[in-house]
Write a protein that holds these residues in place. Structure first.
Motif, PDB file in Angstrom:
ATOM      1  N   ARG A 199       0.845  -0.781   0.073  1.00  0.00           N
ATOM      2  CA  ARG A 199       0.609  -0.359   0.042  1.00  0.00           C
ATOM      3  C   ARG A 199       0.649   1.181   0.011  1.00  0.00           C
ATOM      4  NH1 ARG A 199      -4.788   1.385   1.152  1.00  0.00           N
ATOM      5  NH2 ARG A 199      -5.340   3.472   2.088  1.00  0.00           N
ATOM      6  N   TRP A 200       2.051   0.806   0.572  1.00  0.00           N
ATOM      7  CA  TRP A 200       2.719   2.395   0.701  1.00  0.00           C
ATOM      8  C   TRP A 200       3.258   2.562  -0.612  1.00  0.00           C
ATOM      9  CZ3 TRP A 200       8.040   1.997   0.746  1.00  0.00           C
ATOM     10  CH2 TRP A 200       9.020   3.657   1.637  1.00  0.00           C
ATOM     11  N   GLU A 201       3.429   1.382  -1.098  1.00  0.00           N
ATOM     12  CA  GLU A 201       4.677   2.042  -2.328  1.00  0.00           C
ATOM     13  C   GLU A 201       4.078   2.088  -3.154  1.00  0.00           C
ATOM     14  OE1 GLU A 201       8.535  -1.088  -1.479  1.00  0.00           O
ATOM     15  OE2 GLU A 201       6.299  -2.082  -2.582  1.00  0.00           O
ATOM     16  N   GLY A 214       9.369   1.031  -4.912  1.00  0.00           N
ATOM     17  CA  GLY A 214       9.568  -0.332  -5.109  1.00  0.00           C
ATOM     18  C   GLY A 214      10.865  -1.011  -4.326  1.00  0.00           C
ATOM     19  N   GLN A 215      11.531  -0.904  -3.431  1.00  0.00           N
ATOM     20  CA  GLN A 215      12.872  -1.706  -3.037  1.00  0.00           C
ATOM     21  C   GLN A 215      12.364  -2.343  -1.962  1.00  0.00           C
ATOM     22  OE1 GLN A 215      16.853  -0.997  -4.607  1.00  0.00           O
ATOM     23  NE2 GLN A 215      16.341   1.801  -3.800  1.00  0.00           N
ATOM     24  N   LEU A 216      11.884  -1.854  -1.469  1.00  0.00           N
ATOM     25  CA  LEU A 216      11.432  -2.214   0.111  1.00  0.00           C
ATOM     26  C   LEU A 216      10.480  -3.422   0.255  1.00  0.00           C
ATOM     27  CD1 LEU A 216      11.951  -1.884   3.134  1.00  0.00           C
ATOM     28  CD2 LEU A 216       9.614  -0.629   3.376  1.00  0.00           C
ATOM     29  N   GLN A 322      13.205   2.768   7.495  1.00  0.00           N
ATOM     30  CA  GLN A 322      12.646   2.717   5.821  1.00  0.00           C
ATOM     31  C   GLN A 322      11.372   2.120   7.174  1.00  0.00           C
ATOM     32  OE1 GLN A 322      12.605   1.985   2.077  1.00  0.00           O
ATOM     33  NE2 GLN A 322      12.228   4.413   1.999  1.00  0.00           N
ATOM     34  N   LEU A 323      11.975   0.575   7.387  1.00  0.00           N
ATOM     35  CA  LEU A 323      11.305  -0.662   7.294  1.00  0.00           C
ATOM     36  C   LEU A 323       9.947  -0.374   8.346  1.00  0.00           C
ATOM     37  CD1 LEU A 323      10.009  -3.581   6.544  1.00  0.00           C
ATOM     38  CD2 LEU A 323      11.954  -4.075   7.898  1.00  0.00           C
ATOM     39  N   ARG A 324      10.845  -0.035   9.605  1.00  0.00           N
ATOM     40  CA  ARG A 324      10.036  -0.090  11.092  1.00  0.00           C
ATOM     41  C   ARG A 324       9.113   1.602  10.516  1.00  0.00           C
ATOM     42  NH1 ARG A 324      14.108   1.468  13.151  1.00  0.00           N
ATOM     43  NH2 ARG A 324      13.933   4.394  13.061  1.00  0.00           N
ATOM     44  N   GLN A 325       9.712   3.349  10.141  1.00  0.00           N
ATOM     45  CA  GLN A 325       8.254   4.030   9.711  1.00  0.00           C
ATOM     46  C   GLN A 325       7.456   3.083   9.222  1.00  0.00           C
ATOM     47  OE1 GLN A 325      11.429   6.580   8.084  1.00  0.00           O
ATOM     48  NE2 GLN A 325      12.136   7.102   9.885  1.00  0.00           N
ATOM     49  N   VAL A 326       7.693   2.461   7.698  1.00  0.00           N
ATOM     50  CA  VAL A 326       6.535   2.161   7.139  1.00  0.00           C
ATOM     51  C   VAL A 326       5.262   1.216   7.845  1.00  0.00           C
ATOM     52  CG1 VAL A 326       5.792   0.394   4.994  1.00  0.00           C
ATOM     53  CG2 VAL A 326       7.944   2.107   5.115  1.00  0.00           C
ATOM     54  N   LEU A 327       5.639   0.349   8.874  1.00  0.00           N
ATOM     55  CA  LEU A 327       5.422  -0.480   9.790  1.00  0.00           C
ATOM     56  C   LEU A 327       4.717   0.180  11.118  1.00  0.00           C
ATOM     57  CD1 LEU A 327       7.173  -3.969   8.971  1.00  0.00           C
ATOM     58  CD2 LEU A 327       5.269  -3.196   8.065  1.00  0.00           C
ATOM     59  N   GLY A 331       0.512   0.774  12.454  1.00  0.00           N
ATOM     60  CA  GLY A 331       0.744   0.146  13.703  1.00  0.00           C
ATOM     61  C   GLY A 331       1.360  -1.523  14.296  1.00  0.00           C
ATOM     62  N   ILE A 332       1.903  -1.907  12.765  1.00  0.00           N
ATOM     63  CA  ILE A 332       2.896  -2.344  13.019  1.00  0.00           C
ATOM     64  C   ILE A 332       4.421  -2.765  13.842  1.00  0.00           C
ATOM     65  CG2 ILE A 332       4.059  -4.428  12.069  1.00  0.00           C
ATOM     66  CD1 ILE A 332       1.571  -4.448  10.043  1.00  0.00           C
ATOM     67  N   GLY A 333       4.480  -2.789  14.874  1.00  0.00           N
ATOM     68  CA  GLY A 333       5.829  -2.601  15.765  1.00  0.00           C
ATOM     69  C   GLY A 333       6.534  -3.361  16.174  1.00  0.00           C
ATOM     70  N   GLY A 334       8.051  -3.504  16.275  1.00  0.00           N
ATOM     71  CA  GLY A 334       9.190  -4.465  16.467  1.00  0.00           C
ATOM     72  C   GLY A 334       9.552  -5.589  15.300  1.00  0.00           C
ATOM     73  N   VAL A 335       9.011  -4.937  14.378  1.00  0.00           N
ATOM     74  CA  VAL A 335       9.675  -5.580  12.852  1.00  0.00           C
ATOM     75  C   VAL A 335      11.095  -5.400  12.952  1.00  0.00           C
ATOM     76  CG1 VAL A 335       8.994  -6.512  10.392  1.00  0.00           C
ATOM     77  CG2 VAL A 335       7.265  -6.151  12.695  1.00  0.00           C
ATOM     78  N   THR A 336      11.711  -5.993  12.712  1.00  0.00           N
ATOM     79  CA  THR A 336      13.384  -4.806  11.897  1.00  0.00           C
ATOM     80  C   THR A 336      13.542  -6.699  10.572  1.00  0.00           C
ATOM     81  OG1 THR A 336      14.479  -7.282  13.445  1.00  0.00           O
ATOM     82  CG2 THR A 336      13.598  -5.019  14.619  1.00  0.00           C
TER      83      THR A 336
END
Length: 397
Positions: A199-201, A214-216, A322-327, A331-336
């Motif tokens: 959705r973000w991309e 589109g890279q993420l 970037q991954l942390r900010q998008v998620l 409302g999705i946290g803690g994803v690395t």
């Protein structure tokens, strides 16, 4: 019986004589740091002046050797001298990477040296070291671990060079950390993350600034399909990818390095020797890579699959952020990125074996895989019920 053998860094009797020019010459035998005895001499207007000049020359000779790293450490040398000598020895060996060397120096100067700099080597014993590591552990396990590594290595050098008879760090109690079970994402959680990134991309909620390229999403698909570390994924080149053959593969053969004050660059080898590997990838990863390559203008085989708009390597820190900010916006946290690595390891172990998971991750020991990467399942294999039924079945009341 001959002259007594001089100790390294010492001199013999001083003799003086008048020269034809009317000046005086003082000379002595000096045993250099290479073990050879040489004649050192100096002149002066008087015998006393010549002798003083000779002694000053001998002191200067010793200081030159100390400064060049060939100095003679003793148990009464300050700890700071050992640190300088240890860093020089690391550079002389040239066995570790520059990044690790910089990490060692940083940890030594920020964690260890402030505590030990006013002590001599003789004063650094087991009790002092043990207390220091425990105090560090009260702050954090990682802090204690890093301190322990560099202090042990420096004191080990003092033992090897016969300054100390034993390394007090060998007798320091082990560091204990709270047991933490590795976590992993479920397939539903993985798909939720994919949906948020897609959705973000798509740019639906885009407000200002550069549009997503589109890279993420493709980076996540490669992590899910290879179990590679984020630095290894960002180091993949076009030549490392084969998505046209019957079995699409990606070769993991490098990593991305970022150092303070330097531009981010690709290192031509991954973290360990076994980390260099060719991984067969699933169709979802192959599709993501094909889309990425189709949209890239640079056809150079050595060009990176993932790179900045200027063609330079992406830093791992920027991708993590970037991954942390998008998620987090969803409302999705803690994803690395490392969570994807553990997720892949758990899936392979659950559906095949821990040995295969270790091979995919590039581990040399399955203990590392089990301890740090595979999520433990609470559900015991239901086959035990059938086994116990056959062993203890009873038809009575």
């Amino acid at each position: 019986m001959g002259r007594p053998r001089l100790s390294i860094g010492t001199f013999g009797d001083i003799t003086t004589r008048a020269t034809r020019s009317g000046r005086f010459e003082a000379r002595t035998r000096f045993r250099d740091w290479d073990g050879r005895t040489r004649i050192v001499q100096a002149t002066g207007d008087s015998a006393k002046a010549a002798e003083s000049a000779l002694k000053a020359k001998l002191v200067g000779r010793s200081e030159v050797h100390l400064a060049s790293g060939h100095g003679h450490l003793t148990p009464d040398s300050p700890f700071g001298d050992l640190v300088a000598y240890w860093l020089q020895d690391i550079d002389l060996e040239g066995r570790i990477s520059r990044t690790t060397r910089m990490l060692y120096e940083r940890n030594m100067r920020t964690l260890v040296l402030p505590v030990f700099e006013h002590l001599t080597l003789r004063e650094i014993g087991v009790a002092r070291c043990d207390r220091f590591i425990k105090e560090q552990a009260r702050i954090s396990y990682n802090r204690a671990k890093q301190s322990r590594v560099v202090l042990r290595l420096a004191l080990e050098l003092a033992v090897r060079h016969e300054v100390l008879t034993a390394n007090p760090m060998h007798h320091v109690s082990r560091i204990h950390r709270e047991v933490r079970m590795p976590d992993a994402l479920t397939s539903l959680e993985v798909n939720a993350i994919r949906a948020v990134i897609a959705r973000w991309e798509s740019g639906i909620d885009h407000v200002s600034g550069p549009r997503p390229d589109g890279q993420l999403g493709a980076i996540v698909e490669v992590m899910l399909g290879t179990s590679a570390r984020i630095g290894e994924v960002l180091a993949i080149r076009r030549r490392d990818v084969d998505v046209t053959g019957p079995t699409p593969t990606i070769r993991i053969g490098g990593t991305i390095i970022s150092r303070n004050g330097e531009s981010t660059f690709r290192q031509d080898h991954p973290k360990t020797a076994k980390s260099r590997r060719i991984v067969a990838i699933p169709s979802f990863t192959a599709a993501a890579v094909r889309r990425r390559l189709a949209g890239a203008c640079d056809l150079d085989p050595d060009s990176l699959v993932f790179h900045s708009r200027e063609g330079t390597p992406l830093s791992t820190a920027n991708v993590r952020r970037q991954l942390r900010q998008v998620l987090e916006r969803a409302g999705i946290g803690g994803v690395t990125p490392h969570l994807f690595r553990r997720t892949v390891a758990t899936a392979v172990s659950d559906n095949a074996s821990v040995e295969l998971a270790a091979e995919l991750l590039g581990h040399t020991d399955t203990k590392i895989t089990v301890q740090h990467y595979i999520q433990r399942r609470e559900l015991v294999n239901p086959a035990t019920a059938e086994l116990l039924e056959r062993a203890f079945r009873w038809d009575g009341d």
